[in-house]
Design an enzyme around this catalytic site. Sequence first.
Site, PDB file in Angstrom:
ATOM      1  N   LYS A   1      -1.053  -4.569 -11.238  1.00  0.00           N
ATOM      2  CA  LYS A   1      -0.533  -3.911 -10.035  1.00  0.00           C
ATOM      3  C   LYS A   1      -0.807  -2.415 -10.164  1.00  0.00           C
ATOM      4  O   LYS A   1      -0.668  -1.856 -11.264  1.00  0.00           O
ATOM      5  CB  LYS A   1       0.973  -4.186  -9.935  1.00  0.00           C
ATOM      6  CG  LYS A   1       1.633  -3.637  -8.673  1.00  0.00           C
ATOM      7  CD  LYS A   1       3.120  -4.017  -8.631  1.00  0.00           C
ATOM      8  CE  LYS A   1       3.796  -3.514  -7.355  1.00  0.00           C
ATOM      9  NZ  LYS A   1       5.226  -3.883  -7.289  1.00  0.00           N
TER      10      LYS A   1
ATOM     11  N   SER B   1      10.391  -7.864  -5.688  1.00  0.00           N
ATOM     12  CA  SER B   1       8.958  -7.592  -5.496  1.00  0.00           C
ATOM     13  C   SER B   1       8.004  -8.431  -6.328  1.00  0.00           C
ATOM     14  O   SER B   1       6.795  -8.376  -6.107  1.00  0.00           O
ATOM     15  CB  SER B   1       8.664  -6.115  -5.746  1.00  0.00           C
ATOM     16  OG  SER B   1       9.091  -5.343  -4.662  1.00  0.00           O
TER      17      SER B   1
ATOM     18  N   SER C   1       6.862  -6.150  -2.970  1.00  0.00           N
ATOM     19  CA  SER C   1       5.786  -5.191  -2.924  1.00  0.00           C
ATOM     20  C   SER C   1       4.558  -5.584  -3.742  1.00  0.00           C
ATOM     21  O   SER C   1       3.486  -5.014  -3.534  1.00  0.00           O
ATOM     22  CB  SER C   1       6.285  -3.841  -3.436  1.00  0.00           C
ATOM     23  OG  SER C   1       6.596  -3.913  -4.816  1.00  0.00           O
TER      24      SER C   1
END
Lengths: 95, 493
Positions: B85, B184, B160
């Site tokens: 990420k 997330s 997210s």
Amino acid sequence: MSLDADAVKKIAYLARLKIDEADVPVYANNLSNIIDLVEQMNAVNTDGVVPMSHPLDAVQRLRDDVVTEINQREIFQAIAPKTEDGLYLVPQVIE
Amino acid sequence: MMSQKEMKKYHEKTIAELSTMLQAGEVTSVELTQYFLNRIKAHDGRLNSFITVTEELALAAAKDADAAIKNGTAGPLTGVPIAHKDIFCTQGVRTSCGSKMLDNFISPYDATVVTKMKQAGVVMLGKTNMDEFAMGSSNETSFYGAVKNPWNTDTVPGGSSGGSAAAVAARLAPAATGTDTGGSIRQPASMCGITGIKPTYGRVSRYGMIAFASSLDQAGPMGQSAHDCALLLNAMAGFDEKDSTCLDMEVPDYTAELDKPLKGLRIGLPKEYFGEGLNVDVEKVIRAALDEYKKLGAELVDIELPNSGLSVPVYYVVAPAECSANLSRFDGVRYGYRCENPVDLMDLYTRSRGEGFGAEVKRRIMVGTYALSSGYYDAYYLKSQQLRHKISDDFKNAFEKVDVIMGPTAPDTAFNIGEKSDDPISMYLSDIYTIAVNLAGLPGMSVPAGFVNGKPVGLQIAGNYFKESQLLNVAHQYQLHTDWHRAIPEAFV
């Protein structure tokens, strides 16, 4: 709780955020809705409840007061917007 | 005619399987890495799941991995390619956090998670797309544009960690890292039909993971199976001096308990997670998964989490308050975005921040600034921390009666792109079942449990502190008896 345009501008100033005049009403509306949501907290009495600071009640770890960082000024300043002679440059502050 | 090797579909393999193939010499890390780089090139145009692809670095790391395998110094993850990420700092590689503010930020150092993965021989394919500064539940707040859900490209992948979830679901990467502040990892895992675990707060180092809400943020793996998550968590978890909230506790082998039978397992079902607001078809899928657990010998127990209804309000004080403090470091002076031609220092601060942050980030900074401003602290932040204690006590009481807690990860399947982007509150409510776990600092997982109208549904499993091994065991046993986690979206087979 409803926040008006002046309140939004004041918060934006405190947060050092430039907000376009045209966007102020939208922020006022969004922020007021979020504050309304948050105020659902008031439905529960929390008198005497200890605030939680860490889920596992861990305490701050201490270490010996010795230098652990090395000077990496060149590396860090290589990604800065503007530097000169090892200093970060900003607009003139003192006349 | 294609050679046998070209016909191999490595993307159908889990990390556990790829690891065995690498060790046996059936495939090299360079071949695998090139294979996934090719898949990213061929398919990511439709998904936008990557912000940066690090082809050269990946192939160089793969070469090193192959050498390690050859000379017998390899571990179980050596040579396995994954994606990180874009919230994790990667030395020499842009680390944008999905924001214009950090679009030009080449990190001078590695996050501890990245270092640990490198030490384990893992190959980084690139950096995945995400909601700006991890603030969002749909991946629409990214400066780099929305990510699309591979199961239905009209819909969001969740957020997210939506880029990581979409990339793994489409098998553009065999696994990825994610972070979870209010859901997330779990919510996008649910919406994309993959497996993800958010460990106990303090289990994984936050050093070099760009901070959003420091008392809630926690990193974890996102993969195709619980077994893969266990392998990855083995490499990610552990004490780190550089994170003052990281816990100094031994890391168990998370694969050790995977095969434990579930007979006698007590599963708590919070009545608050099966009430109003839950899509009835999602509920059916969850109930079917629970029936499967009953067949495996588990016992279902009704429980209550009376304060869980306050999780969302509490979260929208704690997270914005902490984000307003954390994001004050972005000032346009030392790194990141700086506005053009500032007239004075105040102008430099306010315009760099005003132009560098997107609308959702600005909203949250302002909510946090308001909640922490003079005269409001007790009414908001203090109150929220007291309620956090009550929410956490609910779980404590529940875990006296049950071993794990189950329910839906999200109240609904993936929604359409644009559907909720103008309505922050309705967006916030998509994390209604995941947030309480963060507030209490507990570990939680999402496991694929079926589909509604072709869209994946995730089963959430929450456990007591440091019970990651148990969660992974509970998820793995389910995955031995179901194949939802094996499903690949048709457009990406």
